[in-house]
Write an enzyme that holds these catalytic residues in place. Sequence first.
Site, PDB file in Angstrom:
ATOM      1  N   ARG A 244      35.419  13.212  47.206  1.00  0.00           N
ATOM      2  CA  ARG A 244      36.260  12.233  46.492  1.00  0.00           C
ATOM      3  C   ARG A 244      36.181  10.813  47.035  1.00  0.00           C
ATOM      4  O   ARG A 244      36.752   9.909  46.445  1.00  0.00           O
ATOM      5  CB  ARG A 244      37.738  12.625  46.532  1.00  0.00           C
ATOM      6  N   ASP A 245      35.523  10.630  48.142  1.00  0.00           N
ATOM      7  CA  ASP A 245      35.507   9.277  48.699  1.00  0.00           C
ATOM      8  C   ASP A 245      34.137   8.909  49.259  1.00  0.00           C
ATOM      9  O   ASP A 245      34.034   8.290  50.318  1.00  0.00           O
ATOM     10  CB  ASP A 245      36.576   9.177  49.802  1.00  0.00           C
ATOM     11  N   ILE A 246      33.116   9.339  48.558  1.00  0.00           N
ATOM     12  CA  ILE A 246      31.770   9.011  49.012  1.00  0.00           C
ATOM     13  C   ILE A 246      31.540   7.515  48.853  1.00  0.00           C
ATOM     14  O   ILE A 246      31.785   6.949  47.794  1.00  0.00           O
ATOM     15  CB  ILE A 246      30.714   9.765  48.187  1.00  0.00           C
ATOM     16  N   ASN A 250      31.266   5.785  54.541  1.00  0.00           N
ATOM     17  CA  ASN A 250      31.507   7.170  54.946  1.00  0.00           C
ATOM     18  C   ASN A 250      30.238   7.925  55.220  1.00  0.00           C
ATOM     19  O   ASN A 250      30.257   9.125  55.467  1.00  0.00           O
ATOM     20  CB  ASN A 250      32.274   7.917  53.844  1.00  0.00           C
TER      21      ASN A 250
END
Lengths: 968, 210
Positions: A244-246, A250
């Site tokens: 959900r937060d690529i 990250n």
Amino acid sequence: MRQEPSIFDDDTELLVAEVAEEFLRRIEEGKNPKVADYAARYPSIAENLRQILPVLTMVGSSQDVWPGRDGARDEDMPRQQILGDFRLLREVGRGGMGVVYEAHELSLGRRVALKVLPFVAVLDPHQLKRFKMEAQITACLHHTHIVPVFSVGCERGVYYYAMQYIEGRSLASIVRELRQYSNHEIPTNEKDNRSPKTGLSDLTKRLLTARSTHSSEFVRSVTQLCIQAADALQYAHDMGVVHRDIKPSNILLDEQGHLWITDFGLAQYRTNTATVLTRPGDVLGTIRYMSPEQVAGRNTMVDHRTDIYALGATLFELLSLEPVFAHQERHRLMNSIEMDEPRSLHSLNPAVPKDLETIVLKAIAKDPIRRYASCKALVEDLRRFLEHRTIEARRPSIGERLAKWVRRHGALVSAAVGVLVVAVVALSISTVIIWQEKARTEAALIRAEKEHQRAQTHYEKAREAVDEITHIVEQQSTSFTAVRETRRGLLQKALQFHGSLLETNSQDPDVMVETCQSYLRIGSIHMKLGQYDEAEKAYTSAIEIGNGVQRIRPEHARLQGLLGDCTEALSEALREQGKLTESVEKQRQAIEILEQIGIQKPTDRNHQERLLSAYKRLAETLLWMAELEPAVKATQKVVEFQRQLTRRYPGDIFYQTEVAVRQAEMAQIIWITGKRNKALDLAYEAVRRMEHIAENFPEQMNRQYSHVRARIILADLLRRTEQKQEANQHYDTAKVFHQKLLSLPAEDSSHLWLRSWNEIVLACFQLANGQTDEAIEIFLQASQHKEEAIALEPHNHDFLRSAAGDYCRLGLLLAKQNRLDEAQQVYVRAQSLCEQLAFETPDSLEHKAILVLLHTGFCDLHQRRGQDEEALNSIQLAMQLQDELVRICPLSGRWSRRLGWGAGNLALRDLYILLGGMLTKSGQAEQADEAFRKASNIEINENEALIYKFGVSAFGWHRWMRTDPGIP
Amino acid sequence: MTKNNSESAELHDLLHEARAGNVAAFEQLFQRHRDTLRQIVALRMDPRLSSRVDASDIIQDAHAVAIERFADYLERQPVSFHVWLRQIVQDQLLMAYRRHMRADRRTIHREIPLPERSSVALAERLTEHGPTASQQVTRAEQIRRVRVALRQLVDEDREILLLRHFEQLSHKEIGYILHLEPAAARKRYGRALIRLGKIMRDMGLTESQL
């Protein structure tokens, strides 16, 4: 500056720095640290310490440069905190959700990365439970490219994750650094300490040491990285975890070049922490990579395909060093993600091939259904790309895009679709977008947002498509007939493209500049198609718009250059239509603009050359108009320029030879005005110059083709003043020089062209000398060279025209020497060339002039064969054409010099006389009288007459003409 | 390194106000640093650049950029205000060099080519607490010798020394200004020290001779 190579690895330098800091601190604390002690304590750097520490004892530090610092200095070494089983060593980074520290795990004695999550305390019990579960699952993720989570803990209300400590950098940090190098170059200097390159794996070395981000090396490396990431994501998805937060921050690259994804599954908690705990500035960084469904808040639709989108967006940014959507304001960014099409990857980084771009586009498709169904599929396609196999992804078809558009803009559909469909045939998506855009701006409310950002994207896409087409056109160089149609067809389509780019109603200067540019392109395509009046219209429109921008924003960067281009192009278009006076006027205007630009850029060489060629063209046109004095003036300007350039770039002999050639040409013009002595002097000077160059630059002979021309011009002038011996001497020298040139390898078609030109000049001299047979042989050689040049560039109209003209002359000569069959062959070839020209440049005046010559030749041939009726037909045809020409362009003096034939009215007069003679012979006395009367009615411009006589006598036509009976 | 408590409190308030959107507060903040920044910029402008552009121009440019980014800074506050400003100024300086001195297209200015004046300032600072006991050498001569040594360093080295010793910035702050990780900044510093040490040894300068 002498730069000592660093034979120390990073550790030494770091150690020295740390010891130095400690030393300095001691001093500041009032203690008296001894150099010897430190040298003993750190034997590996003892020598360095002994050299540098003594200096440091003298360093001042009491006086603070900064007035009243607002707070303490950012500490290098944070106080050492203990959190649970961990001692925090130092802060490593800050993310949207918390701070990451380098820490020491006390019980196991290992180094870890500790992510402290302050927000968790604010979660409600239900969310807390979910968090814990998710943490457990994440801890179970064991993949080579996923940062392992060791434990989750809570201490005094502070939750934290302990992960493997990765010594490396995030992709975000790498991208940021790469962006700094404006030339897209990556520093190859190993000593450049910005990036930790020591000990990196092949992959990262390749990534970071590819010479440029615009290279296929780089693109491939990035692709391979992406495959690693996608692999990891697939694994996670299989385990039921969506990241959900690529985003680039990250994804880490360690010092072995290994890729790591971190921070799984935490993003979902962000929406609950719109509190002081989260820094709103970070949200922007995350939104950038959010999928449309995330942005729209449709959380139920958020699944693994969201990760695919984010990865695609990351890949886009890695390849182009620009984020997919670059807005800095949250709402615009979110709006863009949902609605806008991404810019063209290829135009941002030309090294990105079509296929890869298609893959990226598919990954970041707005509709999740359109994306790759799984990371595995993405990996497979990426692999296929790397192995040069066909990828699965297809760009959405026109139909699909249309359908989507229709859904969005129902009301406008009926009106626009009809036109759309027509325009869309065989065109790419970009045009559809442009129509979309047009419709939107027409129907939409006035937006605060600038339209030019969007327009820019579309222009890039469209232009890209046109480049494709033009490229294909350029490549067509084989069979003549097969290619004609295709080429025209393609050019027509290119026209349609550019037509669709015309935003004629915009008042935005940038958009207007783009429109101006488009008109310019349209004009040049029309020129290629030989549609000169259409070209004129396009160029005029371009200038109008350019003037419009001038009124609104005169200092626009590209404006002046653009106006200069347009004006000159217009001049060219007018010239081809025979509107010579107007052409000259425009050319003068263009020169003015260029001079202005030149003042601002006095040392720009390209610009100076442009100005130079503009003056040359002006001089040429003036000569065609028989405006002798102005032509001389313009040529003088050219010479002046070239002299300047000679001084500035003394090593470049091109300018020097040009000066000499221009002088020789000027000598000819001056001769025509009657100043014979001056002309001779100038011609001598020109030849001397050429000799000087030949002596001093013997190794650059292949740039001295014009030597032959200059010498022959002198020889010719000498011949006219009856200094035959000297004239012939110069001829011989010139011929020898030419032979030497022939022994060099011909590098390209221009060399062949130059050879041919020289041979024509040599042949004409011989002809004037009465050596007809030798002249013919040289003429034949010239034609041979021209054919070779044409073989290399079958659509070069200059080649075609001059070859056709040459053949016409050659035919006449051959016929005169009674080689009638050869003459016929040569005429047939000329005819075929004319046909090609007629097809490709139907409106050109030049090829019509050649046709006149051709038919005159046929007439002559028929006469010699006793075919009087055919001869008459031919000459009448010739006259019709010449009549037409003269009507369109009375000042058709251009042909006098190049073809040695008709200076407009004069040629017509001669033709009428010829006709009269023939009619008399065939007994048609009345028509003969008619013809003779017409002849005498024709007005002759004095200068034209001079040029004509000069040209005619240069090529020995006067001999030929006078031998015909019946001419009064 | 003293902390001026009352002053820092005042600055803290200004930041707070600026955060609240008080433009005047931002301007006040900026004003406080303007002169220092100007001096720092002036130190780094070699004659080729200063003939085309003024230090004040560069500060102006930095001001414009700072205003644009201020909201973002407030949200994140990665470093202290003056360091944040300092970074912007450094970037503007570098850009000014790139813009105005592109005659030699092969060199992309990655470092600011420091003029002699900066070596003077640095030399003075480096010898501030020179041992006055050793009267063999006058202060002026001390400075001269160090300057000669400094001249043999590359711009990168001198820059880091300037930042560390003249401007008294920490490695983390230096890293921020030069867009480096703190570790990289520290390494550069170490490297500069090592090189300086060697040069001084080669020059035959030992402690007693300085």
